[in-house]
Design a protein around this motif. Structure first.
Motif, PDB file in Angstrom:
ATOM      1  N   ALA A  23       0.851  -1.187   0.000  1.00 50.76           N
ATOM      2  CA  ALA A  23       0.000   0.000   0.000  1.00 50.76           C
ATOM      3  C   ALA A  23       0.886   1.236   0.000  1.00 50.76           C
ATOM      4  O   ALA A  23       1.946   1.265   0.639  1.00 50.76           O
ATOM      5  CB  ALA A  23      -0.909  -0.008   1.222  1.00 50.76           C
ATOM      6  N   GLY A  24       0.475   2.241  -0.748  1.00 50.41           N
ATOM      7  CA  GLY A  24       1.255   3.472  -0.836  1.00 50.41           C
ATOM      8  C   GLY A  24       2.245   3.472  -1.991  1.00 50.41           C
ATOM      9  O   GLY A  24       2.986   4.432  -2.176  1.00 50.41           O
ATOM     10  N   TYR A  25       2.240   2.381  -2.793  1.00 53.31           N
ATOM     11  CA  TYR A  25       3.134   2.281  -3.950  1.00 53.31           C
ATOM     12  C   TYR A  25       2.349   1.806  -5.162  1.00 53.31           C
ATOM     13  O   TYR A  25       1.253   1.260  -5.046  1.00 53.31           O
ATOM     14  CB  TYR A  25       4.274   1.289  -3.676  1.00 53.31           C
ATOM     15  CG  TYR A  25       5.252   1.798  -2.657  1.00 53.31           C
ATOM     16  CD1 TYR A  25       6.368   2.538  -3.040  1.00 53.31           C
ATOM     17  CD2 TYR A  25       5.053   1.552  -1.305  1.00 53.31           C
ATOM     18  CE1 TYR A  25       7.254   3.009  -2.103  1.00 53.31           C
ATOM     19  CE2 TYR A  25       5.939   2.025  -0.355  1.00 53.31           C
ATOM     20  CZ  TYR A  25       7.045   2.758  -0.763  1.00 53.31           C
ATOM     21  OH  TYR A  25       7.920   3.239   0.171  1.00 53.31           O
ATOM     22  N   GLU A  26       2.928   1.995  -6.322  1.00 53.39           N
ATOM     23  CA  GLU A  26       2.432   1.449  -7.579  1.00 53.39           C
ATOM     24  C   GLU A  26       3.626   0.909  -8.337  1.00 53.39           C
ATOM     25  O   GLU A  26       4.774   1.231  -8.019  1.00 53.39           O
ATOM     26  CB  GLU A  26       1.751   2.527  -8.432  1.00 53.39           C
ATOM     27  CG  GLU A  26       2.736   3.585  -8.922  1.00 53.39           C
ATOM     28  CD  GLU A  26       2.224   4.462 -10.046  1.00 53.39           C
ATOM     29  OE1 GLU A  26       1.430   3.978 -10.869  1.00 53.39           O
ATOM     30  OE2 GLU A  26       2.652   5.618 -10.110  1.00 53.39           O
ATOM     31  N   VAL A  27       3.367   0.105  -9.345  1.00 51.75           N
ATOM     32  CA  VAL A  27       4.396  -0.281 -10.302  1.00 51.75           C
ATOM     33  C   VAL A  27       3.997   0.332 -11.638  1.00 51.75           C
ATOM     34  O   VAL A  27       2.865   0.153 -12.093  1.00 51.75           O
ATOM     35  CB  VAL A  27       4.541  -1.814 -10.413  1.00 51.75           C
ATOM     36  CG1 VAL A  27       5.343  -2.197 -11.651  1.00 51.75           C
ATOM     37  CG2 VAL A  27       5.215  -2.372  -9.167  1.00 51.75           C
ATOM     38  N   GLN A  28       4.911   1.087 -12.233  1.00 49.08           N
ATOM     39  CA  GLN A  28       4.705   1.649 -13.561  1.00 49.08           C
ATOM     40  C   GLN A  28       5.418   0.751 -14.566  1.00 49.08           C
ATOM     41  O   GLN A  28       6.569   0.379 -14.354  1.00 49.08           O
ATOM     42  CB  GLN A  28       5.272   3.058 -13.652  1.00 49.08           C
ATOM     43  CG  GLN A  28       4.613   4.036 -12.714  1.00 49.08           C
ATOM     44  CD  GLN A  28       5.278   5.395 -12.732  1.00 49.08           C
ATOM     45  OE1 GLN A  28       6.211   5.652 -13.487  1.00 49.08           O
ATOM     46  NE2 GLN A  28       4.783   6.287 -11.893  1.00 49.08           N
ATOM     47  N   VAL A  29       4.723   0.409 -15.647  1.00 54.26           N
ATOM     48  CA  VAL A  29       5.311  -0.412 -16.706  1.00 54.26           C
ATOM     49  C   VAL A  29       5.597   0.518 -17.880  1.00 54.26           C
ATOM     50  O   VAL A  29       4.700   1.213 -18.365  1.00 54.26           O
ATOM     51  CB  VAL A  29       4.374  -1.559 -17.121  1.00 54.26           C
ATOM     52  CG1 VAL A  29       5.020  -2.421 -18.192  1.00 54.26           C
ATOM     53  CG2 VAL A  29       4.028  -2.411 -15.896  1.00 54.26           C
ATOM     54  N   PRO A  32       1.257   1.191 -25.668  1.00 58.07           N
ATOM     55  CA  PRO A  32       0.283   2.233 -25.989  1.00 58.07           C
ATOM     56  C   PRO A  32      -0.321   2.906 -24.758  1.00 58.07           C
ATOM     57  O   PRO A  32      -0.835   4.008 -24.862  1.00 58.07           O
ATOM     58  CB  PRO A  32      -0.782   1.506 -26.806  1.00 58.07           C
ATOM     59  CG  PRO A  32      -0.621   0.073 -26.487  1.00 58.07           C
ATOM     60  CD  PRO A  32       0.825  -0.125 -26.130  1.00 58.07           C
ATOM     61  N   ASN A  33      -0.253   2.285 -23.606  1.00 52.00           N
ATOM     62  CA  ASN A  33      -0.785   2.883 -22.379  1.00 52.00           C
ATOM     63  C   ASN A  33       0.346   3.317 -21.445  1.00 52.00           C
ATOM     64  O   ASN A  33       0.208   3.288 -20.237  1.00 52.00           O
ATOM     65  CB  ASN A  33      -1.705   1.899 -21.652  1.00 52.00           C
ATOM     66  CG  ASN A  33      -0.957   0.682 -21.151  1.00 52.00           C
ATOM     67  OD1 ASN A  33      -0.010   0.221 -21.789  1.00 52.00           O
ATOM     68  ND2 ASN A  33      -1.364   0.159 -20.019  1.00 52.00           N
ATOM     69  N   SER A  34       1.434   3.755 -22.006  1.00 47.63           N
ATOM     70  CA  SER A  34       2.630   4.054 -21.231  1.00 47.63           C
ATOM     71  C   SER A  34       2.512   5.368 -20.464  1.00 47.63           C
ATOM     72  O   SER A  34       2.108   6.365 -21.041  1.00 47.63           O
ATOM     73  CB  SER A  34       3.830   4.119 -22.167  1.00 47.63           C
ATOM     74  OG  SER A  34       4.989   4.408 -21.453  1.00 47.63           O
ATOM     75  N   PRO A  35       2.877   5.394 -19.184  1.00 51.83           N
ATOM     76  CA  PRO A  35       3.188   4.184 -18.436  1.00 51.83           C
ATOM     77  C   PRO A  35       1.922   3.493 -17.955  1.00 51.83           C
ATOM     78  O   PRO A  35       0.970   4.147 -17.549  1.00 51.83           O
ATOM     79  CB  PRO A  35       3.993   4.704 -17.242  1.00 51.83           C
ATOM     80  CG  PRO A  35       3.476   6.081 -17.004  1.00 51.83           C
ATOM     81  CD  PRO A  35       3.069   6.605 -18.367  1.00 51.83           C
ATOM     82  N   GLY A  36       1.955   2.181 -18.003  1.00 50.42           N
ATOM     83  CA  GLY A  36       0.876   1.394 -17.422  1.00 50.42           C
ATOM     84  C   GLY A  36       1.031   1.386 -15.914  1.00 50.42           C
ATOM     85  O   GLY A  36       2.148   1.402 -15.406  1.00 50.42           O
ATOM     86  N   THR A  37      -0.066   1.389 -15.196  1.00 55.44           N
ATOM     87  CA  THR A  37      -0.022   1.395 -13.733  1.00 55.44           C
ATOM     88  C   THR A  37      -0.568   0.094 -13.185  1.00 55.44           C
ATOM     89  O   THR A  37      -1.636  -0.362 -13.603  1.00 55.44           O
ATOM     90  CB  THR A  37      -0.849   2.570 -13.168  1.00 55.44           C
ATOM     91  OG1 THR A  37      -0.213   3.794 -13.529  1.00 55.44           O
ATOM     92  CG2 THR A  37      -0.963   2.493 -11.655  1.00 55.44           C
ATOM     93  N   ILE A  38       0.152  -0.492 -12.249  1.00 58.96           N
ATOM     94  CA  ILE A  38      -0.337  -1.643 -11.499  1.00 58.96           C
ATOM     95  C   ILE A  38      -0.577  -1.148 -10.073  1.00 58.96           C
ATOM     96  O   ILE A  38       0.358  -0.712  -9.388  1.00 58.96           O
ATOM     97  CB  ILE A  38       0.668  -2.807 -11.508  1.00 58.96           C
ATOM     98  CG1 ILE A  38       1.005  -3.183 -12.952  1.00 58.96           C
ATOM     99  CG2 ILE A  38       0.102  -4.000 -10.743  1.00 58.96           C
ATOM    100  CD1 ILE A  38       2.187  -4.103 -13.073  1.00 58.96           C
ATOM    101  N   PRO A  67       6.200   5.714  -5.312  1.00 59.36           N
ATOM    102  CA  PRO A  67       5.226   6.047  -4.262  1.00 59.36           C
ATOM    103  C   PRO A  67       3.986   6.690  -4.868  1.00 59.36           C
ATOM    104  O   PRO A  67       4.048   7.320  -5.920  1.00 59.36           O
ATOM    105  CB  PRO A  67       5.978   7.038  -3.371  1.00 59.36           C
ATOM    106  CG  PRO A  67       7.062   7.590  -4.212  1.00 59.36           C
ATOM    107  CD  PRO A  67       7.386   6.561  -5.248  1.00 59.36           C
ATOM    108  N   VAL A  68       2.871   6.522  -4.190  1.00 58.96           N
ATOM    109  CA  VAL A  68       1.592   7.074  -4.631  1.00 58.96           C
ATOM    110  C   VAL A  68       1.088   8.037  -3.566  1.00 58.96           C
ATOM    111  O   VAL A  68       1.113   7.730  -2.382  1.00 58.96           O
ATOM    112  CB  VAL A  68       0.550   5.948  -4.840  1.00 58.96           C
ATOM    113  CG1 VAL A  68      -0.844   6.514  -5.063  1.00 58.96           C
ATOM    114  CG2 VAL A  68       0.961   5.055  -5.993  1.00 58.96           C
TER     115      VAL A  68
END
Length: 150
Positions: A61-67, A82-88, A123-124
């Protein structure tokens, strides 16, 4: 240092290993194509496909992964996300797939084990939204190109 717990999908090739940073100063860890049949996908010019990584992540919690795209694939072959950056998001536990698109002029083969993207842990900060008057700024409502030429 943030710990990301990883789980393999059923049928994933574990010999490909976990995401890895290519250098000590790398911001992104490489993600690899991980096809259950150990095969490949050919992307024609203009085509896009969801490429499996064989991974599921538990992001704190409090983080994301950007692809994000890999710059070498983008420059050399026109391969991008095409959705850069993708967020997880931290509450997602499903399979990690990467949407690749071929913006180049030739077919591109995504082989099993190919490095296809990179993931950046970030971080988010969540905001609260409220209705009210906006304060004035020097820029005001000036939009695209309003701050001058580069």
């Amino acid at each position: 240092m943030v710990m990301i717990r990883v789980e393999w999908d059923a049928g994933a090739d574990r010999a490909l290993g976990l995401p890895q940073y290519a250098s000590a100063g790398a911001a992104g860890a490489d993600l690899r194509a991980n096809f259950e049949d150990r095969g490949q996908v050919v992307l024609a010019p203009g085509a896009r496909a969801l490429i499996p990584t064989g991974l599921r992540l538990a992001i704190p919690a409090g983080y994301e992964v950007q692809v994000r795209p890999r710059s070498g694939l983008a420059l050399t072959h026109g391969i991008t996300l095409p959705n850069s950056p993708g967020t997880i998001d931290s509450d997602y536990r499903g399979p990690l797939g990467v949407i690749l698109q071929n913006t180049g002029n030739a077919d591109f083969t995504v082989a099993h084990g190919s490095r296809i993207a990179q993931m950046v842990v970030a971080p988010v900060v969540q905001a609260t939204f409220e209705v009210g008057p906006l304060e004035d700024t020097d820029r005001g409502a000036g939009g695209f190109g309003s701050t001058g030429a580069a």
